[in-house]
Design a protein around this motif. Structure first.
Motif, PDB file in Angstrom:
ATOM      1  N   THR A   1      45.428  39.139  43.425  1.00  0.00           N
ATOM      2  CA  THR A   1      46.775  38.661  43.162  1.00  0.00           C
ATOM      3  C   THR A   1      47.100  37.441  44.031  1.00  0.00           C
ATOM      4  O   THR A   1      46.622  37.359  45.169  1.00  0.00           O
ATOM      5  N   PRO A   2      47.890  36.494  43.522  1.00  0.00           N
ATOM      6  CA  PRO A   2      48.247  35.303  44.317  1.00  0.00           C
ATOM      7  C   PRO A   2      49.000  35.636  45.604  1.00  0.00           C
ATOM      8  O   PRO A   2      48.986  34.853  46.554  1.00  0.00           O
ATOM      9  N   ASP A   3      49.646  36.783  45.616  1.00  0.00           N
ATOM     10  CA  ASP A   3      50.336  37.235  46.832  1.00  0.00           C
ATOM     11  C   ASP A   3      49.276  37.738  47.814  1.00  0.00           C
ATOM     12  O   ASP A   3      48.780  38.861  47.692  1.00  0.00           O
ATOM     13  N   GLU A   4      48.915  36.906  48.773  1.00  0.00           N
ATOM     14  CA  GLU A   4      47.818  37.224  49.685  1.00  0.00           C
ATOM     15  C   GLU A   4      48.091  38.480  50.513  1.00  0.00           C
ATOM     16  O   GLU A   4      47.184  39.265  50.786  1.00  0.00           O
ATOM     17  N   GLU A   5      49.345  38.649  50.903  1.00  0.00           N
ATOM     18  CA  GLU A   5      49.692  39.834  51.698  1.00  0.00           C
ATOM     19  C   GLU A   5      49.504  41.109  50.889  1.00  0.00           C
ATOM     20  O   GLU A   5      48.969  42.108  51.370  1.00  0.00           O
ATOM     21  N   LEU A   6      49.933  41.076  49.621  1.00  0.00           N
ATOM     22  CA  LEU A   6      49.756  42.234  48.742  1.00  0.00           C
ATOM     23  C   LEU A   6      48.281  42.473  48.451  1.00  0.00           C
ATOM     24  O   LEU A   6      47.821  43.624  48.419  1.00  0.00           O
ATOM     25  N   ALA A   7      47.533  41.398  48.232  1.00  0.00           N
ATOM     26  CA  ALA A   7      46.101  41.531  47.960  1.00  0.00           C
ATOM     27  C   ALA A   7      45.398  42.207  49.143  1.00  0.00           C
ATOM     28  O   ALA A   7      44.557  43.097  48.953  1.00  0.00           O
ATOM     29  N   GLU A   8      45.741  41.799  50.354  1.00  0.00           N
ATOM     30  CA  GLU A   8      45.122  42.382  51.546  1.00  0.00           C
ATOM     31  C   GLU A   8      45.512  43.850  51.686  1.00  0.00           C
ATOM     32  O   GLU A   8      44.684  44.694  52.048  1.00  0.00           O
TER      33      GLU A   8
ATOM     34  N   ILE B   1      37.447  60.648  41.299  1.00  0.00           N
ATOM     35  CA  ILE B   1      36.906  59.286  41.305  1.00  0.00           C
ATOM     36  C   ILE B   1      38.065  58.326  41.064  1.00  0.00           C
ATOM     37  O   ILE B   1      38.885  58.547  40.171  1.00  0.00           O
ATOM     38  N   PHE B   2      38.131  57.256  41.852  1.00  0.00           N
ATOM     39  CA  PHE B   2      39.147  56.218  41.674  1.00  0.00           C
ATOM     40  C   PHE B   2      38.472  54.954  41.140  1.00  0.00           C
ATOM     41  O   PHE B   2      37.576  54.410  41.784  1.00  0.00           O
ATOM     42  N   PHE B   3      38.908  54.490  39.957  1.00  0.00           N
ATOM     43  CA  PHE B   3      38.302  53.329  39.312  1.00  0.00           C
ATOM     44  C   PHE B   3      39.152  52.069  39.524  1.00  0.00           C
ATOM     45  O   PHE B   3      40.334  52.040  39.191  1.00  0.00           O
ATOM     46  N   VAL B   4      38.503  51.015  40.039  1.00  0.00           N
ATOM     47  CA  VAL B   4      39.187  49.771  40.411  1.00  0.00           C
ATOM     48  C   VAL B   4      39.193  48.747  39.281  1.00  0.00           C
ATOM     49  O   VAL B   4      38.174  48.542  38.613  1.00  0.00           O
ATOM     50  N   ASN B   5      40.356  48.105  39.092  1.00  0.00           N
ATOM     51  CA  ASN B   5      40.454  46.861  38.319  1.00  0.00           C
ATOM     52  C   ASN B   5      40.485  45.708  39.310  1.00  0.00           C
ATOM     53  O   ASN B   5      41.386  45.636  40.160  1.00  0.00           O
ATOM     54  N   GLY B   6      39.539  44.794  39.186  1.00  0.00           N
ATOM     55  CA  GLY B   6      39.403  43.734  40.176  1.00  0.00           C
ATOM     56  C   GLY B   6      40.585  42.799  40.297  1.00  0.00           C
ATOM     57  O   GLY B   6      40.854  42.264  41.377  1.00  0.00           O
TER      58      GLY B   6
ATOM     59  N   SER C   1      39.286  42.440  34.571  1.00  0.00           N
ATOM     60  CA  SER C   1      40.555  42.116  33.913  1.00  0.00           C
ATOM     61  C   SER C   1      41.096  43.210  32.996  1.00  0.00           C
ATOM     62  O   SER C   1      42.183  43.074  32.445  1.00  0.00           O
ATOM     63  N   HIS C   2      40.333  44.296  32.806  1.00  0.00           N
ATOM     64  CA  HIS C   2      40.730  45.400  31.924  1.00  0.00           C
ATOM     65  C   HIS C   2      40.920  44.931  30.480  1.00  0.00           C
ATOM     66  O   HIS C   2      41.870  45.313  29.787  1.00  0.00           O
ATOM     67  N   LYS C   3      39.996  44.108  30.008  1.00  0.00           N
ATOM     68  CA  LYS C   3      40.026  43.652  28.614  1.00  0.00           C
ATOM     69  C   LYS C   3      38.889  44.317  27.835  1.00  0.00           C
ATOM     70  O   LYS C   3      37.924  44.808  28.413  1.00  0.00           O
ATOM     71  N   ASP C   4      39.020  44.300  26.508  1.00  0.00           N
ATOM     72  CA  ASP C   4      37.998  44.897  25.654  1.00  0.00           C
ATOM     73  C   ASP C   4      36.718  44.079  25.748  1.00  0.00           C
ATOM     74  O   ASP C   4      36.679  42.908  25.342  1.00  0.00           O
ATOM     75  N   LEU C   5      35.668  44.684  26.285  1.00  0.00           N
ATOM     76  CA  LEU C   5      34.410  43.963  26.497  1.00  0.00           C
ATOM     77  C   LEU C   5      33.737  43.570  25.179  1.00  0.00           C
ATOM     78  O   LEU C   5      32.909  42.652  25.155  1.00  0.00           O
ATOM     79  N   LYS C   6      34.074  44.237  24.089  1.00  0.00           N
ATOM     80  CA  LYS C   6      33.468  43.912  22.794  1.00  0.00           C
ATOM     81  C   LYS C   6      33.936  42.558  22.271  1.00  0.00           C
ATOM     82  O   LYS C   6      33.351  42.028  21.326  1.00  0.00           O
ATOM     83  N   THR C   7      34.975  42.006  22.875  1.00  0.00           N
ATOM     84  CA  THR C   7      35.484  40.695  22.448  1.00  0.00           C
ATOM     85  C   THR C   7      34.891  39.569  23.286  1.00  0.00           C
ATOM     86  O   THR C   7      35.256  38.402  23.106  1.00  0.00           O
ATOM     87  N   MET C   8      33.972  39.884  24.197  1.00  0.00           N
ATOM     88  CA  MET C   8      33.454  38.901  25.154  1.00  0.00           C
ATOM     89  C   MET C   8      31.973  38.617  24.928  1.00  0.00           C
ATOM     90  O   MET C   8      31.240  39.441  24.361  1.00  0.00           O
TER      91      MET C   8
END
Length: 295
Positions: free
Chosen positions: A140-147, A130-135, A169-176
């Motif tokens: 990323t602001p670099d559109e070419e890299l994002a694509e 399984i591959f898990f994505v971080n959105g 964003s890969h942040k601790d959800l308990k702080t949100m």
């Protein structure tokens, strides 16, 4: 008199013979006439083929390309009849008489830099994961890299690997706040659906930090929430391929149904092939995520 009668009979026979030949000749002419359109069409087809020598080859290529696309589509991740369920300690056990000696491979934090290469290694070895994505990697602001990263996610999915949700964003959800937690999760599910055409069925919180709200939301979204059994590639002493490959296979935490955590990192990428081989040498079957029971 007899003589004239004989002459008359001979004349009748002669006339009858001529009439028969004319009938036969007419039949052949009719047959020739009926064959002419077919002959003309055949000649026309041959002429067109000579005038357009690439047409047949083009049709053949289009047919082959269509066949290849169908094969690629068939390779994409598809859920099967469940044979394993997750336990309270995040490992997996057989639902019925499936082989208990399995281990699940998971790759977090994609698509950073090495996800595509890792997927190719696993595909070559016939090893599921399984591959898990971080959105945020897809924004990323670099559109070419994002694509390019979006194309990696699509390619990994089409290779047969499920794409899981690892928050934006890969942040601790308990702080949100609950609304922030919702956005962290649903944004990524939307991104994955836009890229692959399917919403994710697997979810993992950063740091394994789950709230009651997260558990409920993930369930509503039809995703299986999972942490892991063990992982080492973030620890300093295992940030090289050799040490990481050894510990991932030789750790005392390796047991039936183990849920192995790895990340999109250079040293993990280099160790991945040896990890797969090492697990198999110990008699473990790598668990196909398509066989895992989801909500």
């Amino acid at each position: 008199m007899k003589r004239w009668f004989s002459v008359f009979l001979l004349l009748l026979v002669f006339l009858a013979a001529c009439g028969g030949n004319e009938g036969t000749s007419g039949s052949e002419e009719d047959q020739t006439a009926s064959d002419e359109p077919a002959a003309e069409q055949q000649e026309k087809d041959s002429t067109e083929s000579l005038e357009n020598p690439g047409e047949g080859e083009k049709e053949k290529e289009e047919t082959e390309q269509s066949s290849e696309e169908e094969e690629d589509a068939q390779e994409a991740f598809v859920q099967k009849e469940a044979q394993y369920e997750m336990t309270d300690n995040w490992s997996f056990q057989p639902i019925a008489d499936a082989d208990p000696k399995v281990a699940l491979l998971t790759i977090d934090d994609i698509p950073d830099a090495h996800a595509m290469e890792m997927a190719e290694t696993l595909k070559e070895k016939g090893a599921p994961a399984i591959f898990f994505v971080n959105g945020h990697f897809l924004d990323t602001p670099d559109e070419e890299l994002a694509e390019k990263r979006k194309q990696w996610v699509k390619a990994i999915h089409d290779m047969g690997f499920p794409i899981g949700n690892h928050t934006y964003s890969h942040k601790d959800l308990k702080t949100m706040s609950e609304e922030e937690q919702r956005e962290e999760i649903l944004t990524v599910s939307d991104q994955i659906e836009e890229i692959t055409g399917e919403r994710p069925v697997f979810y993992r919180s950063p740091f394994g930090s789950n709230t009651d709200f997260v558990k409920e939301l993930v369930k509503e979204e039809g995703m299986l929430l999972m942490n892991w059994t063990y992982g080492y590639d973030w620890e300093q002493e295992y940030q090289n391929a050799s040490s990481l490959a050894d510990i991932m296979v030789d750790t005392p935490l390796l047991a039936n149904g183990a849920n192995l955590l790895m990340h999109d990192r250079d040293w993990t990428n280099k160790a991945l092939g040896d990890i797969v081989d090492g697990l198999r040498d110990k008699g473990y079957t790598l668990l196909d995520p398509a066989l895992i029971q989801t909500p």
